[in-house]
Design a protein around this motif. Structure first.
Motif, PDB file in Angstrom:
ATOM      1  N   MET A   1      14.563 -78.681  41.714  1.00  0.00           N
ATOM      2  CA  MET A   1      13.682 -78.495  40.877  1.00  0.00           C
ATOM      3  C   MET A   1      14.228 -78.420  39.391  1.00  0.00           C
ATOM      4  N   GLU A   2      13.543 -79.011  38.548  1.00  0.00           N
ATOM      5  CA  GLU A   2      13.846 -79.410  37.100  1.00  0.00           C
ATOM      6  C   GLU A   2      14.126 -77.940  36.431  1.00  0.00           C
ATOM      7  N   ALA A   3      15.019 -77.790  35.634  1.00  0.00           N
ATOM      8  CA  ALA A   3      15.300 -76.653  34.794  1.00  0.00           C
ATOM      9  C   ALA A   3      14.220 -76.281  33.842  1.00  0.00           C
ATOM     10  N   ALA A   4      13.942 -75.113  33.596  1.00  0.00           N
ATOM     11  CA  ALA A   4      12.853 -74.793  32.507  1.00  0.00           C
ATOM     12  C   ALA A   4      13.585 -73.998  31.375  1.00  0.00           C
ATOM     13  N   GLY A   5      12.885 -73.725  30.343  1.00  0.00           N
ATOM     14  CA  GLY A   5      13.195 -72.918  29.327  1.00  0.00           C
ATOM     15  C   GLY A   5      12.319 -71.868  29.111  1.00  0.00           C
ATOM     16  N   VAL A   6      12.608 -70.728  28.620  1.00  0.00           N
ATOM     17  CA  VAL A   6      11.942 -69.478  28.498  1.00  0.00           C
ATOM     18  C   VAL A   6      11.787 -69.324  26.811  1.00  0.00           C
ATOM     19  N   TYR A   7      10.502 -68.939  26.437  1.00  0.00           N
ATOM     20  CA  TYR A   7      10.191 -68.768  25.138  1.00  0.00           C
ATOM     21  C   TYR A   7       9.972 -67.450  24.915  1.00  0.00           C
ATOM     22  N   VAL A   8      10.528 -66.432  23.969  1.00  0.00           N
ATOM     23  CA  VAL A   8      10.707 -65.314  23.610  1.00  0.00           C
ATOM     24  C   VAL A   8       9.863 -65.177  22.234  1.00  0.00           C
ATOM     25  N   HIS A   9       8.679 -64.622  22.163  1.00  0.00           N
ATOM     26  CA  HIS A   9       8.065 -64.675  20.813  1.00  0.00           C
ATOM     27  C   HIS A   9       8.506 -63.319  20.050  1.00  0.00           C
ATOM     28  N   ILE A  10       8.933 -63.557  18.775  1.00  0.00           N
ATOM     29  CA  ILE A  10       9.176 -62.300  18.032  1.00  0.00           C
ATOM     30  C   ILE A  10       8.308 -62.517  16.715  1.00  0.00           C
ATOM     31  N   PRO A  11       7.399 -61.720  16.754  1.00  0.00           N
ATOM     32  CA  PRO A  11       6.250 -61.858  15.814  1.00  0.00           C
ATOM     33  C   PRO A  11       6.430 -61.149  14.392  1.00  0.00           C
ATOM     34  N   PHE A  12       7.573 -61.119  13.889  1.00  0.00           N
ATOM     35  CA  PHE A  12       7.860 -60.269  12.723  1.00  0.00           C
ATOM     36  C   PHE A  12       8.675 -61.183  11.722  1.00  0.00           C
ATOM     37  N   CYS A  13       8.289 -61.146  10.354  1.00  0.00           N
ATOM     38  CA  CYS A  13       8.617 -61.787   9.391  1.00  0.00           C
ATOM     39  C   CYS A  13       8.839 -60.765   7.926  1.00  0.00           C
ATOM     40  N   ARG A  14       9.609 -61.366   7.054  1.00  0.00           N
ATOM     41  CA  ARG A  14       9.879 -60.712   5.966  1.00  0.00           C
ATOM     42  C   ARG A  14       8.604 -60.821   5.032  1.00  0.00           C
ATOM     43  N   ALA A  15       7.887 -62.256   4.987  1.00  0.00           N
ATOM     44  CA  ALA A  15       6.668 -62.461   4.537  1.00  0.00           C
ATOM     45  C   ALA A  15       6.088 -63.542   5.262  1.00  0.00           C
ATOM     46  N   LYS A  16       4.791 -63.745   5.306  1.00  0.00           N
ATOM     47  CA  LYS A  16       3.980 -64.358   6.248  1.00  0.00           C
ATOM     48  C   LYS A  16       3.698 -65.699   5.256  1.00  0.00           C
ATOM     49  N   CYS A  17       4.164 -66.812   5.916  1.00  0.00           N
ATOM     50  CA  CYS A  17       4.036 -68.063   5.082  1.00  0.00           C
ATOM     51  C   CYS A  17       2.624 -68.416   5.192  1.00  0.00           C
ATOM     52  N   VAL A  18       2.073 -69.216   4.190  1.00  0.00           N
ATOM     53  CA  VAL A  18       0.598 -69.641   4.075  1.00  0.00           C
ATOM     54  C   VAL A  18       0.268 -70.584   5.147  1.00  0.00           C
ATOM     55  N   TYR A  19       1.472 -71.454   5.672  1.00  0.00           N
ATOM     56  CA  TYR A  19       1.058 -72.566   6.550  1.00  0.00           C
ATOM     57  C   TYR A  19       1.294 -72.317   8.185  1.00  0.00           C
ATOM     58  N   CYS A  20       1.796 -70.988   8.089  1.00  0.00           N
ATOM     59  CA  CYS A  20       2.294 -70.488   9.374  1.00  0.00           C
ATOM     60  C   CYS A  20       0.990 -69.968  10.313  1.00  0.00           C
ATOM     61  N   ASP A  21       0.890 -70.661  11.616  1.00  0.00           N
ATOM     62  CA  ASP A  21      -0.159 -70.557  12.467  1.00  0.00           C
ATOM     63  C   ASP A  21       0.363 -69.591  13.632  1.00  0.00           C
ATOM     64  N   PHE A  22       1.581 -69.279  13.892  1.00  0.00           N
ATOM     65  CA  PHE A  22       1.965 -68.290  14.593  1.00  0.00           C
ATOM     66  C   PHE A  22       1.582 -66.811  14.395  1.00  0.00           C
ATOM     67  N   CYS A  23       1.358 -66.131  15.435  1.00  0.00           N
ATOM     68  CA  CYS A  23       1.069 -64.826  15.495  1.00  0.00           C
ATOM     69  C   CYS A  23       2.349 -63.945  14.839  1.00  0.00           C
ATOM     70  N   SER A  24       2.130 -63.794  13.423  1.00  0.00           N
ATOM     71  CA  SER A  24       3.255 -62.760  13.011  1.00  0.00           C
ATOM     72  C   SER A  24       2.855 -62.060  12.120  1.00  0.00           C
ATOM     73  N   PHE A  25       3.632 -60.983  11.645  1.00  0.00           N
ATOM     74  CA  PHE A  25       3.407 -59.668  10.761  1.00  0.00           C
ATOM     75  C   PHE A  25       4.369 -59.389   9.823  1.00  0.00           C
ATOM     76  N   ALA A  26       4.181 -59.428   8.408  1.00  0.00           N
ATOM     77  CA  ALA A  26       5.219 -59.042   7.584  1.00  0.00           C
ATOM     78  C   ALA A  26       5.013 -57.448   7.117  1.00  0.00           C
ATOM     79  N   GLY A  27       6.253 -56.903   7.012  1.00  0.00           N
ATOM     80  CA  GLY A  27       5.992 -55.516   6.986  1.00  0.00           C
ATOM     81  C   GLY A  27       5.621 -54.711   7.864  1.00  0.00           C
ATOM     82  N   ALA A  28       6.010 -54.948   9.062  1.00  0.00           N
ATOM     83  CA  ALA A  28       5.610 -54.365  10.324  1.00  0.00           C
ATOM     84  C   ALA A  28       7.043 -53.669  10.825  1.00  0.00           C
TER      85      ALA A  28
END
Length: 87
Positions: A1-28
Motif C-alpha cells: 500500500m502506498e504511503a499517505a499524508g495526514v493534514y491537520v487544519h489549524i484555523p487560527f491566524c494573527r490577521a486574516k489575509c484578504v487572499y486566503c480561502d482557508f477557514c481561518s480566524f483572527a483574534g480567536a
C-alpha cells in the motif's frame, strides 16, 4: 500500500489575509485550547480506522499553525506520530 499524508487544519491566524480561502480566524485565541482538545479527541477516535494505512507525512496548515502555543503543537505532532505510526 502506498504511503499517505495526514493534514491537520489549524484555523487560527494573527490577521486574516484578504487572499486566503482557508477557514481561518483572527483574534480567536480563546478557542485555541478547546480546538486542540477536540482535535486530539477526533484523532483518538479516527485513528483505529487508519491502522492499515502507512503514513509518512503530516501537514499542519490552514491558518498559521505556529500561532498555537508550543506545547499544543508538540501534543498534536506527538499524537499523530503515536496514533498514525508516523516516522
Amino acid at each position: 500500500m502506498e504511503a499517505a499524508g495526514v493534514y491537520v487544519h489549524i484555523p487560527f491566524c494573527r490577521a486574516k489575509c484578504v487572499y486566503c480561502d482557508f477557514c481561518s480566524f483572527a483574534g480567536a485565541e480563546a478557542l485555541q485550547a478547546p480546538y486542540v482538545a477536540a482535535l486530539l479527541a477526533e484523532l483518538r477516535a479516527a485513528a483505529p480506522r487508519w491502522r492499515a494505512v502507512p503514513f509518512d507525512t503530516a501537514f499542519l496548515g490552514g491558518g498559521t499553525p505556529t500561532i498555537l502555543p508550543a506545547d499544543s503543537l508538540v501534543a498534536i505532532v506527538a499524537d499523530c506520530r503515536r496514533r498514525l505510526a508516523l516516522p
